[in-house]
Structures are given as structure tokens and as C-alpha cells.
Write a protein that holds these residues in place. Structure first.
Motif, PDB file in Angstrom:
ATOM      1  N   HIS A  67       6.207 -25.179   7.404  1.00 51.26           N
ATOM      2  CA  HIS A  67       6.771 -24.191   6.735  1.00 51.26           C
ATOM      3  C   HIS A  67       6.482 -23.081   7.375  1.00 51.26           C
ATOM      4  CE1 HIS A  67       7.880 -21.629   3.484  1.00 51.26           C
ATOM      5  NE2 HIS A  67       6.526 -21.293   3.256  1.00 51.26           N
ATOM      6  N   HIS A  68       5.298 -22.649   8.049  1.00 48.36           N
ATOM      7  CA  HIS A  68       5.080 -21.457   8.845  1.00 48.36           C
ATOM      8  C   HIS A  68       5.852 -21.417  10.097  1.00 48.36           C
ATOM      9  CE1 HIS A  68       1.716 -19.470   6.863  1.00 48.36           C
ATOM     10  NE2 HIS A  68       1.698 -20.337   5.967  1.00 48.36           N
ATOM     11  N   VAL A  69       6.205 -22.489  10.595  1.00 49.69           N
ATOM     12  CA  VAL A  69       6.945 -22.483  11.992  1.00 49.69           C
ATOM     13  C   VAL A  69       8.089 -21.882  11.413  1.00 49.69           C
ATOM     14  CG1 VAL A  69       7.825 -23.803  13.871  1.00 49.69           C
ATOM     15  CG2 VAL A  69       5.833 -24.431  12.980  1.00 49.69           C
TER      16      VAL A  69
ATOM     17  N   LEU B  76      -6.526 -25.511  -2.148  1.00 52.15           N
ATOM     18  CA  LEU B  76      -5.765 -26.429  -1.391  1.00 52.15           C
ATOM     19  C   LEU B  76      -4.965 -25.766   0.044  1.00 52.15           C
ATOM     20  CD1 LEU B  76      -3.912 -28.338  -4.241  1.00 52.15           C
ATOM     21  CD2 LEU B  76      -5.594 -29.348  -2.633  1.00 52.15           C
ATOM     22  N   HIS B  77      -4.530 -24.349  -0.494  1.00 57.21           N
ATOM     23  CA  HIS B  77      -3.609 -23.763   0.772  1.00 57.21           C
ATOM     24  C   HIS B  77      -4.711 -23.356   1.630  1.00 57.21           C
ATOM     25  CE1 HIS B  77      -0.735 -20.104   1.627  1.00 57.21           C
ATOM     26  NE2 HIS B  77      -0.753 -21.065   2.676  1.00 57.21           N
ATOM     27  N   ARG B  78      -5.845 -22.929   1.417  1.00 58.45           N
ATOM     28  CA  ARG B  78      -6.547 -22.369   2.472  1.00 58.45           C
ATOM     29  C   ARG B  78      -7.287 -23.606   3.170  1.00 58.45           C
ATOM     30  NH1 ARG B  78     -11.872 -18.152   1.990  1.00 58.45           N
ATOM     31  NH2 ARG B  78     -12.736 -18.630   4.145  1.00 58.45           N
TER      32      ARG B  78
ATOM     33  N   MET C 113      -4.713 -27.042   3.969  1.00 64.34           N
ATOM     34  CA  MET C 113      -3.559 -26.821   4.780  1.00 64.34           C
ATOM     35  C   MET C 113      -3.765 -26.110   5.914  1.00 64.34           C
ATOM     36  SD  MET C 113      -0.822 -26.054   1.658  1.00 64.34           S
ATOM     37  CE  MET C 113      -0.664 -27.185   0.308  1.00 64.34           C
ATOM     38  N   HIS C 114      -4.326 -24.671   5.680  1.00 61.37           N
ATOM     39  CA  HIS C 114      -4.520 -23.956   6.844  1.00 61.37           C
ATOM     40  C   HIS C 114      -5.914 -24.491   7.738  1.00 61.37           C
ATOM     41  CE1 HIS C 114      -1.430 -21.206   7.002  1.00 61.37           C
ATOM     42  NE2 HIS C 114      -1.403 -21.284   5.759  1.00 61.37           N
ATOM     43  N   GLU C 115      -7.100 -24.670   7.098  1.00 67.41           N
ATOM     44  CA  GLU C 115      -8.099 -24.978   8.035  1.00 67.41           C
ATOM     45  C   GLU C 115      -8.193 -26.497   8.625  1.00 67.41           C
ATOM     46  OE1 GLU C 115     -10.865 -23.386   8.344  1.00 67.41           O
ATOM     47  OE2 GLU C 115     -10.930 -21.831   6.675  1.00 67.41           O
TER      48      GLU C 115
ATOM     49  N   GLU D 186       2.944 -30.466   6.861  1.00 65.79           N
ATOM     50  CA  GLU D 186       4.442 -30.383   6.193  1.00 65.79           C
ATOM     51  C   GLU D 186       3.888 -28.338   6.118  1.00 65.79           C
ATOM     52  OE1 GLU D 186       7.169 -31.556   5.912  1.00 65.79           O
ATOM     53  OE2 GLU D 186       6.332 -33.167   6.975  1.00 65.79           O
ATOM     54  N   HIS D 187       2.791 -28.153   5.576  1.00 64.71           N
ATOM     55  CA  HIS D 187       2.517 -26.745   5.465  1.00 64.71           C
ATOM     56  C   HIS D 187       2.987 -25.860   6.634  1.00 64.71           C
ATOM     57  CE1 HIS D 187       1.608 -23.168   3.173  1.00 64.71           C
ATOM     58  NE2 HIS D 187       0.791 -22.888   4.164  1.00 64.71           N
ATOM     59  N   LEU D 188       2.101 -26.154   7.454  1.00 60.49           N
ATOM     60  CA  LEU D 188       2.311 -25.597   8.802  1.00 60.49           C
ATOM     61  C   LEU D 188       3.647 -25.455   9.330  1.00 60.49           C
ATOM     62  CD1 LEU D 188      -1.394 -26.394  10.154  1.00 60.49           C
ATOM     63  CD2 LEU D 188      -0.516 -24.263   8.691  1.00 60.49           C
TER      64      LEU D 188
ATOM     65  N   HIS E 236       3.199 -11.208   4.139  1.00 54.27           N
ATOM     66  CA  HIS E 236       1.770 -10.850   4.986  1.00 54.27           C
ATOM     67  C   HIS E 236       1.014 -12.124   5.421  1.00 54.27           C
ATOM     68  CE1 HIS E 236      -1.249  -8.541   6.686  1.00 54.27           C
ATOM     69  NE2 HIS E 236      -2.163  -9.111   5.945  1.00 54.27           N
ATOM     70  N   HIS E 237       0.947 -12.916   4.714  1.00 55.96           N
ATOM     71  CA  HIS E 237       0.426 -14.250   4.918  1.00 55.96           C
ATOM     72  C   HIS E 237       1.213 -15.022   5.993  1.00 55.96           C
ATOM     73  CE1 HIS E 237      -1.555 -18.133   4.446  1.00 55.96           C
ATOM     74  NE2 HIS E 237      -0.185 -18.815   4.274  1.00 55.96           N
ATOM     75  N   HIS E 238       2.300 -15.035   6.036  1.00 54.87           N
ATOM     76  CA  HIS E 238       3.449 -15.723   7.054  1.00 54.87           C
ATOM     77  C   HIS E 238       3.093 -15.009   8.288  1.00 54.87           C
ATOM     78  CE1 HIS E 238       5.869 -19.104   5.343  1.00 54.87           C
ATOM     79  NE2 HIS E 238       5.643 -18.462   4.308  1.00 54.87           N
TER      80      HIS E 238
END
Ligand code: ZN
Ligand code: ZN
Length: 211
Positions: free
Chosen positions: A46-48, A25-27, A30-32, A42-44, A127-129
Motif C-alpha cells: 500500500h505504501h509502494v 497493529l500499524h506500527r 506492519m511497519h516493524e 500488504e500494508h507496505l 505525512h506518514h506516507h
């Protein structure tokens, strides 16, 4: 095998299934997807901001996890094994794994590490963030990143000051010495409008924030 033992096995299997779900799900969801759909957006976001707070999306996530457990895993594993207890055990392990993930992720953003596992989890996740958002998609466990070739172990995590977790900083906004082995601060503490826009664009492209 007694039903109890079988159910315990099913629970452990459901938890393992969750860790794979967490990675996939995360990869991919959310990211792809680069912000398409509520889960990715919403996840991205969270990265902002790189922070964590309780929001209505947490309730949505719990509902989603419950529906997958109750409507897919329970009937599927009931059908495959002929045991309702196994079906329910898998669903319970799946939901428990999600709870562990939610708790560990929130704690990572809100509090410093207290032992080897929480120290590893923070370095892995931050490191992911801040290092490489297309690596370390697993949060609670590393093994799916190893299987899929996305595991990275940074020597030290470079954290932009403006996005730094509160627990990393002392009262003057400097890195607490106890974390200096795993983290370093880069860039300035304040973000102008241009930096904020750039942070958002980079997060939605799954690229690390600039210094
Ligand atoms: Zn996070
Ligand atoms: Zn992410």
C-alpha cells in the motif's frame, strides 16, 4: 446503571480499544515487520503505490477484526464484568472503530477533504506516507501517536508527483490551488524501472519515497 447505559459505555470503550489496536497493529505488525507476513507485506505494498482499492485482503481484515471481537473481547469483558451485554458492547465498538478507520482511510486516498477533521486526517496520514513512515501510525485519531512520541505535524506534505492522489491534481497534473496550503508536489510524474524498484525497497524499509 441501566444495562443500556453500561452497553453504551462498553461500546465507547471498544472503539477506544480499536484506536489503540489501529496504532499498535500499524506500527508493530506492519511497519516493524518489514514485509514479513501477509499483513505487513500488504500494508507496505500500500505504501509502494499509495493508492486504495477494494481487495480480498479487506475481507480477511474484517474476518480478523470479527474474530478478535467475538473470541477475545466478548468473553474477556463478559468474564471481567459478569455482563454479556458489556462483552458484546466492547466487541461492537471495536468493530465499529475498525469500520470508521477503513472508511476514513479509503476516503483519504480517494477524495479531497470536506471539513477540518478530514483535512487534518489527510495531512496526518500523507505525512506518514510521504514524509516519515515511522511517524503518525494512528490514522483516525492522533492521541496514541502523542502518547508514544511518534506524532509529527508537517508544515506541508511533500508529495512525489508519481504517487500523488488523484484529488490533489487538476487535469494538467498540477496541484489544485485549494490544496496548496497543505501540500506541494516534488519530482517527476513518471517512474522508470529504477525508481519503481527504489520505491519498493524504501517502502519495505519504512523510509519515505525519494523525490
Ligand atoms: Zn494510506
Ligand atoms: Zn503505514
Amino acid at each position: 446503571m441501566t444495562t443500556l447505559l453500561l452497553t453504551l459505555f462498553a461500546f465507547a470503550f471498544g472503539w477506544l480499544l480499536w484506536t489503540l489496536g489501529e496504532y499498535v497493529l500499524h506500527r508493530f505488525a506492519m511497519h516493524e515487520l518489514h514485509g514479513k507476513g501477509i499483513m505487513s507485506r500488504e500494508h507496505l505494498l500500500h505504501h509502494v503505490r499509495a493508492d486504495w482499492h477494494l481487495a480480498y485482503t479487506n475481507v480477511l481484515s474484517w474476518i480478523g477484526v470479527g474474530l478478535v471481537g467475538g473470541l477475545i473481547w466478548t468473553p474477556l469483558f463478559w468474564y471481567l464484568t459478569g455482563s454479556l451485554a458489556v462483552g458484546l458492547g466492547v466487541a461492537a465498538g471495536w468493530a465499529f472503530g475498525y469500520g470508521v478507520y477503513e472508511y476514513c482511510h479509503a476516503q483519504a486516498h480517494l477524495r479531497g477533504p470536506s471539513g477540518p477533521y478530514s483535512r487534518w486526517l489527510r495531512v496526518h496520514h500523507f505525512h506518514h506516507h510521504f514524509g516519515h513512515p515511522m511517524s503518525n501510525h494512528g490514522v483516525s485519531v492522533p492521541w496514541w501517536d502523542r502518547v508514544f512520541g511518534t506524532l509529527e505535524r508537517p508544515e506541508r506534505v511533500r508529495v512525489p508527483r508519481r504517487l500523488a492522489m488523484g484529488w490533489l491534481l487538476d487535469d494538467d497534473g498540477e496541484l489544485r490551488p485549494e490544496w496548496a496550503h497543505d501540500y506541494e508536489l516534488v519530482g517527476s510524474a513518471t517512474a522508470d524501472e529504477r525508481t519503481a524498484a527504489l520505491d519498493k525497497a524504501r517502502a519495505f524499509a519504512s523510509v519515505a519515497p525519494a523525490d
